[in-house]
Design a protein around this motif. Structure first.
Motif, PDB file in Angstrom:
ATOM      1  N   THR A 257       0.727  -1.316  -0.068  1.00  0.00           N
ATOM      2  CA  THR A 257       0.024   0.114  -0.114  1.00  0.00           C
ATOM      3  C   THR A 257       0.814   1.072  -0.005  1.00  0.00           C
ATOM      4  OG1 THR A 257      -0.213  -0.238   2.518  1.00  0.00           O
ATOM      5  CG2 THR A 257      -1.772  -1.068   1.276  1.00  0.00           C
ATOM      6  N   LEU A 258       2.075   1.367   0.733  1.00  0.00           N
ATOM      7  CA  LEU A 258       2.701   2.488   0.682  1.00  0.00           C
ATOM      8  C   LEU A 258       3.269   2.534  -0.621  1.00  0.00           C
ATOM      9  CD1 LEU A 258       4.117   4.506   2.460  1.00  0.00           C
ATOM     10  CD2 LEU A 258       6.273   2.905   2.632  1.00  0.00           C
ATOM     11  N   ALA A 263       3.301   5.613  -5.901  1.00  0.00           N
ATOM     12  CA  ALA A 263       3.147   5.590  -7.412  1.00  0.00           C
ATOM     13  C   ALA A 263       1.955   6.340  -8.007  1.00  0.00           C
ATOM     14  CB  ALA A 263       2.918   4.061  -8.013  1.00  0.00           C
ATOM     15  N   ALA A 264       0.837   6.490  -7.190  1.00  0.00           N
ATOM     16  CA  ALA A 264      -0.500   6.904  -7.526  1.00  0.00           C
ATOM     17  C   ALA A 264      -0.376   8.340  -7.538  1.00  0.00           C
ATOM     18  CB  ALA A 264      -1.637   6.371  -6.605  1.00  0.00           C
ATOM     19  N   LEU A 265       0.555   8.999  -6.672  1.00  0.00           N
ATOM     20  CA  LEU A 265       0.820  10.447  -6.504  1.00  0.00           C
ATOM     21  C   LEU A 265       1.386  10.967  -7.869  1.00  0.00           C
ATOM     22  CD1 LEU A 265       2.101  11.230  -3.043  1.00  0.00           C
ATOM     23  CD2 LEU A 265      -0.053  11.850  -3.918  1.00  0.00           C
ATOM     24  N   ALA A 266       2.190   9.952  -8.561  1.00  0.00           N
ATOM     25  CA  ALA A 266       2.860  10.483  -9.918  1.00  0.00           C
ATOM     26  C   ALA A 266       2.115  10.101 -11.036  1.00  0.00           C
ATOM     27  CB  ALA A 266       4.289   9.797 -10.079  1.00  0.00           C
ATOM     28  N   PHE A 267       0.629   9.413 -10.725  1.00  0.00           N
ATOM     29  CA  PHE A 267      -0.196   8.799 -12.151  1.00  0.00           C
ATOM     30  C   PHE A 267      -0.516   9.899 -12.857  1.00  0.00           C
ATOM     31  CE2 PHE A 267      -4.301   8.029 -13.668  1.00  0.00           C
ATOM     32  CZ  PHE A 267      -4.154   7.290 -14.448  1.00  0.00           C
ATOM     33  N   GLY A 268      -1.107  11.062 -12.405  1.00  0.00           N
ATOM     34  CA  GLY A 268      -1.557  12.317 -13.404  1.00  0.00           C
ATOM     35  C   GLY A 268      -0.529  12.667 -14.442  1.00  0.00           C
ATOM     36  N   LEU A 286       6.017  -3.568 -13.654  1.00  0.00           N
ATOM     37  CA  LEU A 286       6.381  -3.652 -12.155  1.00  0.00           C
ATOM     38  C   LEU A 286       6.050  -4.672 -11.314  1.00  0.00           C
ATOM     39  CD1 LEU A 286       6.317   0.283 -11.552  1.00  0.00           C
ATOM     40  CD2 LEU A 286       8.445  -1.243 -11.942  1.00  0.00           C
ATOM     41  N   MET A 287       4.642  -4.989 -11.510  1.00  0.00           N
ATOM     42  CA  MET A 287       4.050  -5.903 -10.800  1.00  0.00           C
ATOM     43  C   MET A 287       4.624  -7.338 -11.153  1.00  0.00           C
ATOM     44  SD  MET A 287      -0.038  -4.850 -11.055  1.00  0.00           S
ATOM     45  CE  MET A 287      -0.650  -6.187 -10.198  1.00  0.00           C
ATOM     46  N   ALA A 288       4.861  -7.528 -12.298  1.00  0.00           N
ATOM     47  CA  ALA A 288       5.375  -8.678 -12.885  1.00  0.00           C
ATOM     48  C   ALA A 288       6.937  -8.958 -11.965  1.00  0.00           C
ATOM     49  CB  ALA A 288       5.539  -8.931 -14.333  1.00  0.00           C
ATOM     50  N   SER A 304       9.677  -8.400   0.870  1.00  0.00           N
ATOM     51  CA  SER A 304       9.037  -7.018   1.125  1.00  0.00           C
ATOM     52  C   SER A 304       9.445  -6.074  -0.093  1.00  0.00           C
ATOM     53  CB  SER A 304       9.756  -6.381   2.367  1.00  0.00           C
ATOM     54  OG  SER A 304       9.216  -7.012   3.574  1.00  0.00           O
ATOM     55  N   LEU A 305      10.678  -6.267  -0.732  1.00  0.00           N
ATOM     56  CA  LEU A 305      11.032  -5.748  -1.682  1.00  0.00           C
ATOM     57  C   LEU A 305      10.130  -6.126  -2.805  1.00  0.00           C
ATOM     58  CD1 LEU A 305      13.098  -3.925  -3.347  1.00  0.00           C
ATOM     59  CD2 LEU A 305      14.355  -6.034  -3.968  1.00  0.00           C
ATOM     60  N   GLY A 306       9.822  -7.227  -3.087  1.00  0.00           N
ATOM     61  CA  GLY A 306       8.848  -7.794  -4.115  1.00  0.00           C
ATOM     62  C   GLY A 306       7.695  -6.931  -4.174  1.00  0.00           C
ATOM     63  N   ALA A 307       7.040  -6.899  -2.640  1.00  0.00           N
ATOM     64  CA  ALA A 307       5.857  -6.299  -2.093  1.00  0.00           C
ATOM     65  C   ALA A 307       5.800  -4.713  -2.905  1.00  0.00           C
ATOM     66  CB  ALA A 307       5.370  -6.552  -0.994  1.00  0.00           C
ATOM     67  N   LEU A 308       6.768  -4.154  -2.440  1.00  0.00           N
ATOM     68  CA  LEU A 308       7.125  -2.674  -3.117  1.00  0.00           C
ATOM     69  C   LEU A 308       6.977  -2.665  -4.511  1.00  0.00           C
ATOM     70  CD1 LEU A 308      10.232  -1.649  -0.968  1.00  0.00           C
ATOM     71  CD2 LEU A 308       7.893  -0.805  -0.883  1.00  0.00           C
ATOM     72  N   PHE A 309       7.318  -3.773  -5.392  1.00  0.00           N
ATOM     73  CA  PHE A 309       7.181  -3.603  -6.670  1.00  0.00           C
ATOM     74  C   PHE A 309       6.002  -3.626  -7.020  1.00  0.00           C
ATOM     75  CE2 PHE A 309      11.768  -3.632  -6.976  1.00  0.00           C
ATOM     76  CZ  PHE A 309      12.092  -2.998  -8.159  1.00  0.00           C
ATOM     77  N   VAL A 310       5.225  -4.550  -6.502  1.00  0.00           N
ATOM     78  CA  VAL A 310       3.862  -5.114  -6.618  1.00  0.00           C
ATOM     79  C   VAL A 310       2.910  -3.804  -6.491  1.00  0.00           C
ATOM     80  CG1 VAL A 310       1.734  -6.454  -6.170  1.00  0.00           C
ATOM     81  CG2 VAL A 310       4.086  -7.716  -6.470  1.00  0.00           C
ATOM     82  N   GLY A 311       3.326  -3.205  -5.286  1.00  0.00           N
ATOM     83  CA  GLY A 311       2.396  -2.121  -4.919  1.00  0.00           C
ATOM     84  C   GLY A 311       2.642  -0.886  -5.842  1.00  0.00           C
ATOM     85  N   GLY A 312       3.922  -0.545  -6.173  1.00  0.00           N
ATOM     86  CA  GLY A 312       4.039   0.295  -7.208  1.00  0.00           C
ATOM     87  C   GLY A 312       3.591   0.313  -8.507  1.00  0.00           C
ATOM     88  N   GLY A 313       3.541  -1.047  -8.922  1.00  0.00           N
ATOM     89  CA  GLY A 313       2.783  -1.150 -10.129  1.00  0.00           C
ATOM     90  C   GLY A 313       1.495  -1.030 -10.291  1.00  0.00           C
ATOM     91  N   PHE A 314       0.975  -1.559  -9.126  1.00  0.00           N
ATOM     92  CA  PHE A 314      -0.700  -1.433  -8.976  1.00  0.00           C
ATOM     93  C   PHE A 314      -1.005   0.091  -8.896  1.00  0.00           C
ATOM     94  CE2 PHE A 314      -4.628  -2.407  -6.858  1.00  0.00           C
ATOM     95  CZ  PHE A 314      -5.153  -3.208  -8.020  1.00  0.00           C
ATOM     96  N   GLY A 315      -0.097   0.803  -8.255  1.00  0.00           N
ATOM     97  CA  GLY A 315      -0.477   2.358  -8.222  1.00  0.00           C
ATOM     98  C   GLY A 315      -0.560   3.232  -9.680  1.00  0.00           C
ATOM     99  N   PHE A 316       0.032   2.565 -10.700  1.00  0.00           N
ATOM    100  CA  PHE A 316       0.011   3.029 -11.966  1.00  0.00           C
ATOM    101  C   PHE A 316      -1.140   2.287 -12.695  1.00  0.00           C
ATOM    102  CE2 PHE A 316       4.650   4.178 -11.811  1.00  0.00           C
ATOM    103  CZ  PHE A 316       4.706   5.320 -11.717  1.00  0.00           C
ATOM    104  N   THR A 317      -1.381   1.096 -12.355  1.00  0.00           N
ATOM    105  CA  THR A 317      -2.539   0.669 -13.065  1.00  0.00           C
ATOM    106  C   THR A 317      -3.905   0.739 -12.578  1.00  0.00           C
ATOM    107  OG1 THR A 317      -0.943  -1.389 -13.262  1.00  0.00           O
ATOM    108  CG2 THR A 317      -2.998  -1.968 -13.700  1.00  0.00           C
ATOM    109  N   MET A 318      -4.215   0.725 -11.182  1.00  0.00           N
ATOM    110  CA  MET A 318      -5.507   0.706 -10.682  1.00  0.00           C
ATOM    111  C   MET A 318      -6.269   2.124 -11.276  1.00  0.00           C
ATOM    112  SD  MET A 318      -8.050   0.039  -9.059  1.00  0.00           S
ATOM    113  CE  MET A 318      -9.319   0.771  -8.116  1.00  0.00           C
TER     114      MET A 318
END
Length: 397
Positions: A257-258, A263-268, A286-288, A304-318
């Motif tokens: 979530t962090l 990532a979502a802050l940079a989405f726009g 990034l999620m992959a 935890s590092l993998g979780a960061l990538f998954v979350g960051g990718g999801f922040g661009f995708t969602m």
């Protein structure tokens, strides 16, 4: 972007959106403890996992109807009712005596979430337009993720005391309800102009909007099937490799979530530069990468590092899903469009354990992560090919 915080209605919509992150994942750290409380139930293993995803089934069923009623009868009253029902049904798991009753309360929670999400998303389409709507969508996902970071960390601490205590977090809906009552106003949708900025709806007249919406519905649903491997399987994976404390899965979910919030802050900005094809494609890659990293090691640091990538990718995708839906839908069909996306998201969440649990039994956790990674790479190629070909106006809307 900070200007949104000066608008009460924008803050209200952010608060309403933040409630939805609690609908499923907040009880994830408590799942092993909840399962242990019902040793006599032969289906406890599956039922405890369904506590995370059960609301999704009702959301998926109710969301299209909630979207249509929001279009017809108004968004505000529906939002307020949904938040009240959310607080009551969500917190019920703290005191209900049996696993079937807790599961039933989670289904009612799903009804509430469907009402909140569809009316809230339609209000975004009514209040904001163009690039400003895209920036708000990114801010919303960031708020949801940062809120989720705090609440999941709190849930992990509470689950260490009692597996029932995380349910009490849902009562926050009752605390924000008075502010929503004051700040949210029913928009005037009779004009052809946007309520905010008076910008025309360039894409609303596109005769292909139904087809585009259908494609987005499929992609968003599959995205959540894969993403929800984390909250539904991670607590049990960590327990299987020796991390039995409830704080371990809470840490992984907090990393997701962090990173998603950042990532979502940079989405726009990213979407304005790269377009709506490349942006979610990067998110999927990034999620992959994140799932691929989780396949490499049983170290908590690597996971935890993998979780960061998954979350960051999801922040661009969602944010892409709702942004495209609101861009293409005519003003009088925004409730329907947001309901369709909400249905796909929560169907994906609901079916995720039915996809991942057999895979885990067959291949093990690590190889399940590898399968998810491979599928996400394929989705990156598909989404880039489909949406990069759209017109410049569609890309930058």
């Amino acid at each position: 972007m900070l200007a949104f915080f000066k608008e009460p209605r924008a803050v209200a919509l952010l608060l309403a959106a933040s409630l939805t992150i609690l609908s499923n994942t907040v009880i994830s750290p408590a799942l092993p403890g909840i399962e242990a409380q019902f040793p006599g139930n032969p289906n406890a293993e599956l039922l405890t996992r369904l506590l995370v995803t059960a609301p999704s089934l009702l959301v998926a069923i109710v969301a299209p109807f909630a979207g249509m009623t929001a279009d017809r009868f108004g968004r505000r009253r529906q939002l307020l009712f949904g938040v009240l029902l959310y607080a009551i049904a969500g917190s019920a798991g703290a005191y209900l005596p049996t696993l079937p009753l807790i599961l039933a309360s989670r289904l009612v929670l799903g009804v509430a979430v469907a009402i909140v999400m569809t009316s809230q998303a339609a209000l975004i389409g009514d209040y904001f337009s163009g690039a400003r709507r895209g920036r708000f969508m990114g801010l919303q996902i960031a708020a949801v993720n940062f809120g989720g970071f705090a609440f999941i960390a709190l849930a992990g601490w509470l689950a260490g005391i009692s597996p029932r205590l995380p349910f009490a977090i849902y009562a926050i809906g009752a605390l924000v309800l008075p502010f929503l009552w004051w700040a949210v106003v029913e928009p005037d949708r009779t004009t052809s102009k946007e309520a905010e900025g008076h910008e025309p709806e360039e894409l609303g007249a596109d005769p292909r909007w139904g087809l585009i919406l259908g494609i987005v519905v499929v992609l968003s649903g599959l995205s959540f099937v894969l993403f929800y491997i984390i909250p539904t399987q991670m607590p049990f994976y960590l327990a299987s490799i020796g991390f039995t404390d409830a704080s371990a899965p809470a840490q992984v979910l907090a990393m997701v979530t962090l990173a998603g919030g950042v990532a979502a802050l940079a989405f726009g900005t990213v979407r304005a530069r790269l377009g709506r094809g490349a942006t979610p494609a990067i998110g999927y890659l990034l999620m992959a990468t994140g799932f691929g990293i989780m396949d490499m090691s049983e170290s908590m640091t690597i996971i935890s590092l993998g979780a960061l990538f998954v979350g960051g990718g999801f922040g661009f995708t969602m944010p892409t899903f709702f942004a495209i839906a609101l861009d293409i839908a005519p003003a009088h069909r925004r409730g329907f469009a947001s309901g369709a996306i909400t249905t796909s998201i929560f169907l994906g969440q609901f079916f995720s354990p039915f996809f991942s649990t057999p895979l885990v039994s067959w291949l093990g956790y690590a190889h399940t992560f590898a399968v998810a990674s491979a599928v996400l790479v394929g989705m990156a190629v598909i989404v880039f090919a489909l949406f990069s070909a759209r017109s410049p106006a569609a890309v930058t809307a």
